[in-house]
Design an enzyme around this catalytic site. Sequence first.
Site, PDB file in Angstrom:
ATOM      1  N   HIS A  19       0.850  -1.201   0.000  1.00 32.76           N
ATOM      2  CA  HIS A  19       0.000   0.000   0.000  1.00 32.76           C
ATOM      3  C   HIS A  19       0.879   1.243   0.000  1.00 32.76           C
ATOM      4  O   HIS A  19       1.350   1.693   1.045  1.00 32.76           O
ATOM      5  CB  HIS A  19      -0.920  -0.015   1.227  1.00 32.76           C
ATOM      6  CG  HIS A  19      -2.022   0.996   1.177  1.00 32.76           C
ATOM      7  ND1 HIS A  19      -3.358   0.660   1.213  1.00 32.76           N
ATOM      8  CD2 HIS A  19      -1.993   2.345   1.079  1.00 32.76           C
ATOM      9  CE1 HIS A  19      -4.097   1.757   1.153  1.00 32.76           C
ATOM     10  NE2 HIS A  19      -3.275   2.802   1.074  1.00 32.76           N
ATOM     11  N   ASP A  23       1.579   9.192  -6.080  1.00 30.17           N
ATOM     12  CA  ASP A  23       1.533  10.648  -5.941  1.00 30.17           C
ATOM     13  C   ASP A  23       1.764  11.108  -4.508  1.00 30.17           C
ATOM     14  O   ASP A  23       1.755  12.312  -4.240  1.00 30.17           O
ATOM     15  CB  ASP A  23       0.210  11.211  -6.476  1.00 30.17           C
ATOM     16  CG  ASP A  23      -1.014  10.543  -5.875  1.00 30.17           C
ATOM     17  OD1 ASP A  23      -0.891   9.417  -5.369  1.00 30.17           O
ATOM     18  OD2 ASP A  23      -2.106  11.134  -5.920  1.00 30.17           O
ATOM     19  N   GLY A 181      -9.939   7.667  -1.646  1.00 33.65           N
ATOM     20  CA  GLY A 181     -10.537   8.978  -1.430  1.00 33.65           C
ATOM     21  C   GLY A 181     -11.349   8.999  -0.146  1.00 33.65           C
ATOM     22  O   GLY A 181     -11.397   8.020   0.604  1.00 33.65           O
ATOM     23  N   GLU A 211     -10.695   3.201   7.218  1.00 37.56           N
ATOM     24  CA  GLU A 211      -9.603   4.127   7.537  1.00 37.56           C
ATOM     25  C   GLU A 211     -10.164   5.287   8.350  1.00 37.56           C
ATOM     26  O   GLU A 211      -9.811   5.481   9.513  1.00 37.56           O
ATOM     27  CB  GLU A 211      -8.941   4.630   6.258  1.00 37.56           C
ATOM     28  CG  GLU A 211      -7.824   5.639   6.502  1.00 37.56           C
ATOM     29  CD  GLU A 211      -7.227   6.181   5.204  1.00 37.56           C
ATOM     30  OE1 GLU A 211      -6.179   6.832   5.297  1.00 37.56           O
ATOM     31  OE2 GLU A 211      -7.815   5.967   4.119  1.00 37.56           O
ATOM     32  N   ASP A 300       1.937   3.964   2.857  1.00 42.63           N
ATOM     33  CA  ASP A 300       0.857   4.822   2.370  1.00 42.63           C
ATOM     34  C   ASP A 300       1.401   5.949   1.495  1.00 42.63           C
ATOM     35  O   ASP A 300       1.274   5.905   0.275  1.00 42.63           O
ATOM     36  CB  ASP A 300       0.019   5.368   3.518  1.00 42.63           C
ATOM     37  CG  ASP A 300      -1.381   5.776   3.088  1.00 42.63           C
ATOM     38  OD1 ASP A 300      -1.780   5.447   1.951  1.00 42.63           O
ATOM     39  OD2 ASP A 300      -2.087   6.415   3.878  1.00 42.63           O
TER      40      ASP A 300
END
Length: 362
Positions: A19, A23, A181, A211, A300
């Site tokens: 994960h 970007d 998102g 999350e 992440d």
Amino acid sequence: MTDMPTLDAIRQAPKALLHDHLDGGLRPETVLDIAGQVGYDGLPSTDAGELASWFRTQSHSGSLERYLEPFSHTVAVMQTPEALYRVAYECVEDLAADAVVYAEIRFAPELHINRGLTFDEIVDAVLAGFAAGERACAGAGCPIKVRLLVTAMRHAAMSREIAELAIRFRDKGVVGFDIAGAEAGYPPSRHLDAFEYMRDNNARFTIHAGEAFGLPSIHEAIAFCGADRLGHGVRIVDDIEVGLDGDVKLGRLAAILRDKRIPLELCPSSNVQTGAVASIAEHPFDLLARSRFRVTVNTDNRLMSDTSMSQEMYRLVETFGYGWSDIQRFTINAMKSAFIAFDERLEIIDEVIKPRFAVLIG
């Protein structure tokens, strides 16, 4: 070597990463360089050190929605094939330098169309960067395998199109699909068509769930959508009771998550930044690990969290007292959960991960 790993020693250990957002992992110098090339003048600083500090500070926001805001700057400099190639290439370099031997990197192609690129052109550029990075790292004596997950933004309506993109590139380096998102108000079930398409094509997918939002998001991801893995999934702790005697009782959802061995892509530092947990010490990682969930350690967003796989592992070692056998277990958990073929996973575990840990453990 002692059983309490140091950060320097952990940097030598082989790692598997599931994960990590493309970007969210740019080098600050690269952000500045590309911004100058493409004429983007929206950055908060023109100094690499200050920019890195700004990303870290802004991301430590206490909410997922605010945590996502700084991505507008990284996405802005990833709108050309050359920029995408460079960012992908450098991603491979940076991971290999941290002894990552396998990684699945994800990004949302729909965020990179502002200068007229097609989805196929965007994915082609990233995969080319990965391939070139792999060749360079192999030549430098630090081989790494990097594969791609294409992500659809959960607030948009492009998930079916992105799922089709994943299938088009499934034999070229794309190994799965994801949605990401803000969770609140955008449940996974809004994208059932995309998940059904992936299942119809015998393809794998993960879902950001649990999350910032709670158990309903995890339930939908598993029961309605059929997720192979959960991105984060940290709120599954809300379905676990720990008695005064330390006895752990799993609720129905937690039990099926564990029993089905559904991997949790846990990202400790990021979870603190978004407010999912108050601190690493209060992160349920250790509870989940001791309860034998399929836990994995992940970064992440390396730029936003100013982190690496080694640093994430070391924070867990410092906090929970883990030893080499624990780190090896978390690494093998991740490799078992990868979206590549079984024989490829087994080869990396048996020929790379286990032998290198054997040397470290002594």
